[in-house]
Design an enzyme around this catalytic site. Structure first.
Site, short mmCIF file in Angstrom:
data_model
loop_
_atom_site.label_atom_id
_atom_site.label_comp_id
_atom_site.label_asym_id
_atom_site.label_seq_id
_atom_site.Cartn_x
_atom_site.Cartn_y
_atom_site.Cartn_z
N ASP A 6 44.25 34.86 39.99
CA ASP A 6 42.94 34.61 40.47
C ASP A 6 43.27 36.49 40.64
O ASP A 6 44.04 36.98 40.93
CB ASP A 6 43.01 33.77 41.25
CG ASP A 6 41.57 34.27 41.61
OD1 ASP A 6 40.45 35.15 40.74
OD2 ASP A 6 41.26 34.10 42.03
N SER A 7 41.87 37.16 40.77
CA SER A 7 41.90 38.43 41.62
C SER A 7 41.96 38.19 43.05
O SER A 7 42.33 39.12 43.83
CB SER A 7 40.02 39.09 41.29
OG SER A 7 39.22 37.51 42.07
N CYS A 69 39.97 32.16 36.89
CA CYS A 69 39.52 33.70 37.54
C CYS A 69 37.94 34.02 35.86
O CYS A 69 38.45 34.00 35.38
CB CYS A 69 40.12 34.92 37.71
SG CYS A 69 38.49 36.46 37.69
N GLU A 166 36.90 36.73 50.97
CA GLU A 166 38.00 37.14 51.30
C GLU A 166 38.63 37.67 52.61
O GLU A 166 39.59 37.62 53.49
CB GLU A 166 38.31 38.54 50.21
CG GLU A 166 38.55 37.23 48.97
CD GLU A 166 39.68 37.04 48.36
OE1 GLU A 166 40.61 36.98 49.33
OE2 GLU A 166 39.83 36.31 47.09
N CYS A 201 32.76 31.04 39.34
CA CYS A 201 33.27 31.44 40.08
C CYS A 201 34.44 30.93 40.96
O CYS A 201 33.92 30.28 41.98
CB CYS A 201 32.73 33.04 41.25
SG CYS A 201 33.86 33.71 42.10
N HIS A 203 35.40 31.06 43.38
CA HIS A 203 35.77 30.72 44.66
C HIS A 203 35.02 30.34 45.43
O HIS A 203 35.14 30.74 46.76
CB HIS A 203 35.09 32.47 45.48
CG HIS A 203 36.68 33.87 45.82
ND1 HIS A 203 37.52 34.29 44.47
CD2 HIS A 203 37.65 34.31 46.56
CE1 HIS A 203 38.14 35.30 43.88
NE2 HIS A 203 37.89 34.96 45.96
N1 DGL Z 1 37.24 33.81 41.94
C1 DGL Z 1 37.45 35.38 40.55
C2 DGL Z 1 36.40 34.26 39.70
O1 DGL Z 1 36.15 33.17 39.41
C3 DGL Z 1 36.24 36.47 41.28
C4 DGL Z 1 36.48 37.98 40.89
C5 DGL Z 1 36.22 38.73 41.53
O2 DGL Z 1 37.61 39.33 42.58
O3 DGL Z 1 35.13 39.14 42.02
O4 DGL Z 1 35.16 34.86 39.21
#
Ligand code: DGL
Length: 304
Positions: A6-7, A69, A166, A201, A203
């Protein structure tokens, strides 16, 4: 081992479900916190960062990587699977998080690319909250529409939610912002009833209670992590060569980040429910002595 990318910390919502569903498997988590958020980056940047992250996980001994992600999966996965993967790692596999969600909403297998008469019967009004780039990619409405054209899809981009999560924002502190996003989505749906919403997302499940509080109680929130975990369990039954059973004494999860470990570790504890011993991994290669013990059989096979 099975890689989870993931990011940043969002993929931990998926990792948690994977570990619950597949407690005997070994996972390697990589959060690209150093480059997060992805959601406002260009498609080319997301593609480049995603390939780099996946290559690192392959280098750490994973033969299968889950892009936990939505942004990376929506923007980069198809291109990655069609060009980069066959050319660079033909024996390896990369799966995304959109497929199980699309299959659940449409009740149609991903392999079916057109609406069958049966699929035409699937109706409903679905709301999707996602990053700007996921929304712009149109991946969810396109893939749902292909299989179940009678399902109405409404999308809402939430520009800085990932950044705030984050930064450690709690569900309570995000209540007003999430409520505003919910109102905006409801306005798009012309005030009409929604049957279910997708937190598109990874997150967002970390602050799901804020979405739950803002949505009418009759609107279901579809659990992407759970669907992804069930789908992976099914995939491993059909592709046993990617299974990575944990041997006695081996750690169940090795966790890496491209950013400073301290903040990431604190967030990880909050989001994952247990302390993950994150190691920082650099642009090219993490020093071997800072890597968690992966076990001799799974030693890195290429430079990361
Ligand atoms: N968890 C990522 C997603 O599912 C977040 C992407 C981001 O870093 O903006 O889209």
């Amino acid at each position: 081992m099975i890689g989870v990318f993931d990011s940043g910390s969002g993929g931990l919502s998926v990792l948690r479900a994977l570990v619950e569903e597949l407690p005997e498997q070994r996972f390697v988590y990589l959060g690209d916190h150093g480059n997060a958020p992805y959601g406002q980056r260009s498609a080319d940047e997301i593609y480049g960062l995603t390939c780099a992250g996946v290559a690192r996980l392959f280098g750490l001994g994973c033969s299968l990587v889950i892009l936990a992600c939505n942004t990376a999966a929506a923007v980069a996965l198809r291109r990655l699977q069609q060009t980069w993967l066959p050319a660079r790692f033909p024996e390896h596999r990369v799966l995304g998080v959109l497929v199980p969600v699309v299959e659940s909403v449409t009740q149609v297998s991903w392999d079916v690319k057109t609406a069958s008469p049966a699929a035409g019967k699937t109706t409903g009004r679905v709301g999707i909250f996602a990053t700007p780039r996921t929304v712009e990619s149109g991946a969810y409405p396109r893939e749902i529409g292909l299989r179940a054209p009678s399902v109405e899809v409404f999308q809402q981009a939430c520009p800085d939610l990932v950044q705030r999560i984050e930064a450690g924002a709690t569900a309570e502190s995000l209540a007003d912002q999430v409520a505003a996003e919910v109102r905006a989505l409801q306005a798009r749906a012309a005030g009409g009833r929604l049957d279910q919403v997708i937190l598109g997302c990874t997150h967002y499940p970390l602050v799901e209670s804020a979405f739950r509080a803002a949505l009418p109680p009759e609107v279901a929130i579809l659990s992407q992590p759970k669907l992804v975990a069930e789908s992976l369990a099914d995939y491993l039954r059909r592709h046993p060569r990617h299974r990575a059973p944990k041997a006695r004494g081996q750690t169940r999860i090795a966790a890496f980040s491209t950013a400073e470990v301290k903040t990431v570790r604190d967030l990880g504890r909050r989001f994952f429910g247990e302390t993950l011993a994150f190691c920082q991994i650099g642009e090219t290669s993490a020093p071997a002595e800072r890597r968690p013990a992966l076990g001799a059989a799974q030693a890195p096979t290429t430079q990361v």
